[in-house]
Design a protein around this motif. Structure first.
Motif, PDB file in Angstrom:
ATOM      1  N   MET A   1     -51.703  -2.999   0.870  1.00 58.08           N
ATOM      2  CA  MET A   1     -51.382  -1.751   0.177  1.00 58.08           C
ATOM      3  C   MET A   1     -51.923  -1.890  -1.237  1.00 58.08           C
ATOM      4  N   ILE A   2     -52.097  -0.784  -1.899  1.00 53.37           N
ATOM      5  CA  ILE A   2     -52.413  -0.809  -3.325  1.00 53.37           C
ATOM      6  C   ILE A   2     -51.313  -0.032  -4.029  1.00 53.37           C
ATOM      7  N   PRO A   3     -51.071  -0.322  -5.304  1.00 51.99           N
ATOM      8  CA  PRO A   3     -50.032   0.435  -6.002  1.00 51.99           C
ATOM      9  C   PRO A   3     -50.321   1.935  -5.967  1.00 51.99           C
TER      10      PRO A   3
ATOM     11  N   SER B   1     -61.979   6.312  -6.292  1.00 50.86           N
ATOM     12  CA  SER B   1     -62.210   7.383  -5.319  1.00 50.86           C
ATOM     13  C   SER B   1     -61.294   7.143  -4.117  1.00 50.86           C
ATOM     14  N   LEU B   2     -61.218   8.134  -3.246  1.00 53.06           N
ATOM     15  CA  LEU B   2     -60.436   7.962  -2.018  1.00 53.06           C
ATOM     16  C   LEU B   2     -60.973   6.771  -1.221  1.00 53.06           C
ATOM     17  N   LEU B   3     -62.277   6.684  -1.134  1.00 56.24           N
ATOM     18  CA  LEU B   3     -62.868   5.595  -0.360  1.00 56.24           C
ATOM     19  C   LEU B   3     -62.575   4.238  -1.012  1.00 56.24           C
ATOM     20  N   ASP B   4     -62.604   4.196  -2.341  1.00 47.80           N
ATOM     21  CA  ASP B   4     -62.242   2.951  -3.045  1.00 47.80           C
ATOM     22  C   ASP B   4     -60.845   2.512  -2.618  1.00 47.80           C
ATOM     23  N   MET B   5     -59.921   3.451  -2.660  1.00 38.66           N
ATOM     24  CA  MET B   5     -58.522   3.101  -2.362  1.00 38.66           C
ATOM     25  C   MET B   5     -58.375   2.619  -0.926  1.00 38.66           C
ATOM     26  N   LEU B   6     -59.014   3.320  -0.003  1.00 35.64           N
ATOM     27  CA  LEU B   6     -58.945   2.897   1.409  1.00 35.64           C
ATOM     28  C   LEU B   6     -59.544   1.505   1.572  1.00 35.64           C
ATOM     29  N   ALA B   7     -60.632   1.255   0.861  1.00 34.57           N
ATOM     30  CA  ALA B   7     -61.298  -0.052   0.969  1.00 34.57           C
ATOM     31  C   ALA B   7     -60.413  -1.166   0.394  1.00 34.57           C
TER      32      ALA B   7
ATOM     33  N   LEU C   1     -59.060  -4.213   2.629  1.00 35.49           N
ATOM     34  CA  LEU C   1     -59.412  -5.604   2.322  1.00 35.49           C
ATOM     35  C   LEU C   1     -58.149  -6.454   2.173  1.00 35.49           C
ATOM     36  N   ASN C   2     -57.135  -5.881   1.553  1.00 36.06           N
ATOM     37  CA  ASN C   2     -55.867  -6.611   1.436  1.00 36.06           C
ATOM     38  C   ASN C   2     -55.294  -6.923   2.814  1.00 36.06           C
ATOM     39  N   ALA C   3     -55.388  -5.959   3.726  1.00 35.03           N
ATOM     40  CA  ALA C   3     -54.866  -6.171   5.084  1.00 35.03           C
ATOM     41  C   ALA C   3     -55.699  -7.206   5.829  1.00 35.03           C
ATOM     42  N   LEU C   4     -57.007  -7.122   5.681  1.00 34.30           N
ATOM     43  CA  LEU C   4     -57.891  -8.097   6.359  1.00 34.30           C
ATOM     44  C   LEU C   4     -57.626  -9.508   5.830  1.00 34.30           C
TER      45      LEU C   4
ATOM     46  N   LEU D   1     -58.296  -1.916  12.767  1.00 32.05           N
ATOM     47  CA  LEU D   1     -57.834  -1.640  11.403  1.00 32.05           C
ATOM     48  C   LEU D   1     -57.360  -0.191  11.349  1.00 32.05           C
ATOM     49  N   VAL D   2     -56.153  -0.008  10.852  1.00 29.69           N
ATOM     50  CA  VAL D   2     -55.659   1.357  10.611  1.00 29.69           C
ATOM     51  C   VAL D   2     -55.386   1.496   9.125  1.00 29.69           C
ATOM     52  N   ALA D   3     -56.048   2.445   8.512  1.00 29.79           N
ATOM     53  CA  ALA D   3     -55.824   2.694   7.076  1.00 29.79           C
ATOM     54  C   ALA D   3     -55.366   4.127   6.887  1.00 29.79           C
ATOM     55  N   GLY D   4     -54.550   4.328   5.891  1.00 29.25           N
ATOM     56  CA  GLY D   4     -54.133   5.692   5.539  1.00 29.25           C
ATOM     57  C   GLY D   4     -54.292   5.870   4.051  1.00 29.25           C
TER      58      GLY D   4
END
Lengths: 229, 397
Positions: free
Chosen positions: B11-13, B21-27, B31-34, B108-111
């Motif tokens: 997760m990110i804060p 960007s949205l893509l930055d946040m998803l990435a 990466l944290n999950a991976l 991988l599931v990201a939201g």
């Protein structure tokens, strides 16, 4: 700086008599007590220490608002603006918000700026309300001309009160002004203007003793940090 | 069907992330999950992204394939799952089914959602696009408006009071203040938002009878999980894999007025029952729950519809401290949507991440539910017209 007294008399704008704004205290959502009081001219240098770091914060037009506010306060400090005033909000002595304005005529007020340093506590709303309270109830004016530089300001002032649109060009950027009339003010007062008087002596003494300012990093974090609201 | 485990979470804060960007946040969240999954040289077979509004807010579509490319996960399969505020839960469900079916091993599931780059009223309008386009939206209804009407009816029928709503708001902001991922870190003071006459400004009416602090904030944020078969998970790492023991999903009428009883959240009840049945557990077996408290009333109503409390008892339970950490059933120890924030596409995934933290016993003492073994989530889409729930279970490595 040397002052030429004769020339100074020419350069200084006229000053209307301005009764003081009586201080009040407001309980914030986090339980802290914010003292709202009128700053004296000699308080301005301390206030500018808090305004200065905000000049470099782009978020929500803090840069524009702060740059203009800085100039307005400096002009007030050095007698280069007509019938101006500044109100401050302090929590535990720390400056958490600033509002200012001036009298254009005895009947018409000009609202300048509202700068909240601590965000998410409706400090801007409280201080803007105090500014309107000063113009209408203590300076006895008929109306105040207002503009907003940020969408947040537009929502807080133009929509929440609500204000009347005019064709009068405002001195802040020349945009058409909105107007708060006495009727609009008193209609909005029950839901927007709060505060207790008199302020307990210990709170008022603490506020008057010194205007404390947070360090630049803390100010930046409060205004433009991840948790900024 | 194979048992499916969560082997990595990230997760990110949440908050206002102007720089990303949205893509930055998803990435970042992915990466944290991976990293958390410790997959070594293994890669994922498929990526599901829960997102509601990129096409509207960012004018960007196909973000799942963008994410795969961004993370160098080519040629993994990529799908966006859009299901309103339940997009995250739906994305996890789709990932779960893909692994359970045996078709994919690592998913991988990201939201994520980036909502703060538009003004608050445009964000409210964006969320309102899920209302009925002919009989609701044109008349100006918003989700807070619906929640206000729902609250009024619920108060009349079940005796919920503002004191009960206040208890939920204060609890969740208190817990959020301890959560480094939470958007809102501010403790609320009862005098400042309720007792004092100054509360009229501090906590104004948002949608009668709901006030400002009954609503979640509008947030940016992202969260991610890595799924794989349970037997493979046990070989992969030392952390206790968290089993997705059950899930449920149900749909109710699009419009509230078509329901026999607008206070009856049937989809919540059905989705919860399905999840409990699949897990062979009952509400009393749950140690910790993350409920969808976009509005304080929802935490109370959902806690009753799920079966944690009888109808009319949820508000009283909150006011009595039964849903606090250390209480009978801690709810929204993360701070919930109310405090962690509600980037709509991220929320359903973030709930799973938070429950995984709890079931792995990784949180500091002031946030950890002692010996938590079973967790529950509910992700609420529309106004209860599409609901996804999960029962998660701690397993030993």
């Amino acid at each position: 700086m040397a002052v030429d007294v004769e020339l100074e008399a020419v350069l200084r704008p006229i000053q209307y008599p301005m009764p003081p704004y009586p201080p009040k205290v407001i309980t914030l959502a986090n339980g802290k007590k914010m003292v709202v009081r009128q700053a004296k001219r000699e308080d301005v240098p301390a206030i500018l220490k808090t305004v200065h770091p905000c000049l470099f914060i782009e978020r929500d037009y803090y840069d524009v608002v702060s740059a203009r506010l800085y100039g307005e306060l400096l002009a007030y400090y050095r007698y280069r603006v007509k019938s101006a005033y500044c109100l401050v909000g302090q929590v535990d002595g720390y400056l958490v918000g600033i509002v200012n304005g001036r009298m254009e005529t005895e009947k018409v007020g000009i609202s300048y700026h509202t700068l909240a340093i601590d965000r998410g506590l409706r400090i801007g709303s409280h201080l803007f309300a105090a500014k309107m309270e000063y113009h209408i109830e203590y300076l006895g004016q008929e109306e105040v001309l207002i503009v907003a530089e940020s969408p947040i300001g537009f929502r807080r002032w133009m929509i929440e009160y609500p204000l009347e649109k005019t064709k009068i060009s405002h001195e802040l950027g020349g945009v058409e002004s909105y107007r708060l009339t006495r009727d609009l003010y008193f209609a909005a007062k029950p839901r927007l203007v709060v505060g207790d008087r008199p302020v307990p002596k210990d709170l008022l003494d603490q506020a008057k003793k010194e205007i404390l300012h947070a360090d630049e990093k803390a100010i930046r974090e409060r205004i433009a940090g991840l948790k900024g609201r | 069907m194979r048992d499916v485990a969560i082997i990595g979470v990230g997760m990110i804060p949440f908050g206002r992330r102007d720089e990303d960007s949205l893509l930055d946040m998803l990435a970042y969240a992915s990466l944290n999950a991976l990293d958390d999954a410790g997959m070594g040289d293994k890669t994922v077979d498929a990526v599901y992204v829960g997102n509601m509004g990129a096409g509207i807010i960012q004018h960007q579509t196909s973000i799942a394939s963008s994410l795969v490319d961004r993370l160098s996960l080519l040629p993994a399969a990529a799908d966006v799952v859009e299901n309103g505020p339940a997009s995250g839960g739906s994305a996890v469900k789709n990932g779960l089914l893909a692994v359970a079916s045996g078709y994919y091993d690592y998913v991988l599931v990201a939201g994520g959602e980036k909502m703060r780059e538009i003004t608050g009223w445009r964000a409210t309008d964006f969320v309102a696009t899920m209302t009925h386009p002919e009989v609701e939206y044109p008349y100006g209804i918003t989700l807070p408006g619906m929640a206000g009407m729902f609250t009024q009816l619920y108060m009349e029928k079940y005796g919920v009071t503002r004191e009960h709503l206040l208890a939920v708001a204060m609890k969740n902001q208190e817990m959020g203040a301890l959560n480094p991922y939470a958007h809102v870190e501010m403790l609320l003071d009862r005098e400042g938002i309720f007792d004092s006459p100054h509360a009229v400004v501090n906590n104004p009416v948002a949608a009668t009878p709901l006030h400002l602090y009954d609503l979640c904030p509008v947030s940016d944020g992202a969260a991610a999980v890595i799924l794989c078969p349970l037997d493979m998970a046990k070989k992969l790492q030392n952390k206790p894999p968290v089993l997705i023991a059950g899930f449920g999903q149900a749909t109710d009428t699009h419009t509230l007025q078509e329901r026999d009883d607008p206070t009856d959240l049937k989809a919540v009840t059905l989705a919860a029952q399905q999840a409990f049945d699949m897990a062979k557990l009952k509400p009393k077996d749950i140690d910790v729950a993350e409920l969808h408290d976009a509005f304080t009333i929802l935490e109370i109503a959902e806690s009753e519809h799920i079966g944690f409390f009888k109808k009319g008892e949820g508000g009283k339970a909150a006011a009595a401290g039964k849903t606090r950490l250390g209480g009978q059933l801690p709810i929204n120890v993360s701070g919930g949507l109310k405090s962690r924030g509600h980037p709509v596409g991220a929320t359903g995934v973030a709930q799973i991440v938070d429950i995984t933290f709890q079931l792995r016993h990784e949180l500091p003492k002031d946030r950890q539910v002692k010996n938590a073994k079973h967790g529950f989530t509910i992700n609420f889409g529309g106004f209860g017209n599409n609901v996804v729930s999960f029962v998660l279970k701690r397993t030993e490595p």
